[in-house]
Design an enzyme around this catalytic site. Sequence first.
Site, PDB file in Angstrom:
ATOM      1  N   ASP A   1      -9.735  -4.575  -4.989  1.00 26.98           N
ATOM      2  CA  ASP A   1      -9.159  -3.686  -3.976  1.00 26.98           C
ATOM      3  C   ASP A   1     -10.011  -2.419  -3.863  1.00 26.98           C
ATOM      4  O   ASP A   1     -10.107  -1.656  -4.822  1.00 26.98           O
ATOM      5  CB  ASP A   1      -7.724  -3.323  -4.378  1.00 26.98           C
ATOM      6  CG  ASP A   1      -6.951  -2.629  -3.269  1.00 26.98           C
ATOM      7  OD1 ASP A   1      -7.567  -1.916  -2.466  1.00 26.98           O
ATOM      8  OD2 ASP A   1      -5.720  -2.797  -3.226  1.00 26.98           O
TER       9      ASP A   1
ATOM     10  N   HIS B   1      -7.876  -5.305  -0.413  1.00 26.47           N
ATOM     11  CA  HIS B   1      -6.638  -4.601  -0.043  1.00 26.47           C
ATOM     12  C   HIS B   1      -5.945  -5.395   1.060  1.00 26.47           C
ATOM     13  O   HIS B   1      -5.977  -5.022   2.243  1.00 26.47           O
ATOM     14  CB  HIS B   1      -6.975  -3.179   0.418  1.00 26.47           C
ATOM     15  CG  HIS B   1      -5.793  -2.257   0.447  1.00 26.47           C
ATOM     16  ND1 HIS B   1      -5.094  -1.901  -0.679  1.00 26.47           N
ATOM     17  CD2 HIS B   1      -5.184  -1.618   1.488  1.00 26.47           C
ATOM     18  CE1 HIS B   1      -4.115  -1.070  -0.352  1.00 26.47           C
ATOM     19  NE2 HIS B   1      -4.148  -0.893   0.954  1.00 26.47           N
TER      20      HIS B   1
ATOM     21  N   SER C   1       0.838  -1.197   0.000  1.00 22.97           N
ATOM     22  CA  SER C   1       0.000   0.000   0.000  1.00 22.97           C
ATOM     23  C   SER C   1       0.878   1.253   0.000  1.00 22.97           C
ATOM     24  O   SER C   1       1.704   1.429  -0.871  1.00 22.97           O
ATOM     25  CB  SER C   1      -0.960  -0.046   1.192  1.00 22.97           C
ATOM     26  OG  SER C   1      -1.937   0.959   1.104  1.00 22.97           O
TER      27      SER C   1
END
Length: 234
Positions: free
Chosen positions: A174, A206, A114
């Site tokens: 995601d 995610h 991320s």
Amino acid sequence: MSRLAPLVFPAAGPRHTATVIFAHGLGDSGHGWASAVENWRRRQRLDEVKFVLPHAPVIPITVNMASLGGSAESLRGNEDEAGLVESRDYFQKLVQQEVDNGIPADRIVLGGFSQGGAVALFSGLTSLVKLAGIVGMSTYLPLSLKLESTYIPKPASANVNAQTPIIMCHGTVDPVLPFQLGLLSKDHLVKLGYPVEWKEYAGMPHSAVPEELDDIEEFLHKVLPPSGGGKTEL
């Protein structure tokens, strides 16, 4: 920014010849990836690799889902350029510490998930030393419009990471950093000539799944093969 000392996993075997520096995502800490590292260590394919998991301060990377519209313009508008540059400098400091301890830069991988992946991509692509590889999980390429003009080392001969292997992994559902955004980032890097290995995972949000962690392990084993050299761990 004040930072806690990174979480460190020494090489599992008697020799330390390579290092992976891996940054977590927003709201997490280095401890959030400790179980993945411990799993890799148990499997004994990365016995010469030390893992460094920094605890990063919050960098505001936000996505306005309503206005994203597949163009990523809203994300670019919310990027914290100063924070990214400061985090890049911190990554470079960690790399230099490993070099000072006898690990060649081309036996060091930068990676992250991320926001950590965004910093890893940016730091690796703009590094002044040749790295072994770059890992980006559920992430995107930050400052893409300025990357070439402002941050990639010049002249072209100074861009020592122009052919550094990159792996990017992304889930198809995601909700935080959309799959299409990761895909656009991959395409942009390929257009610039970077060697990118792309992995996508159907139904993954995610997060990370075992198949993805296996793919990352395989990538690390490929770019950081056992050498039998290095220094003996005490």
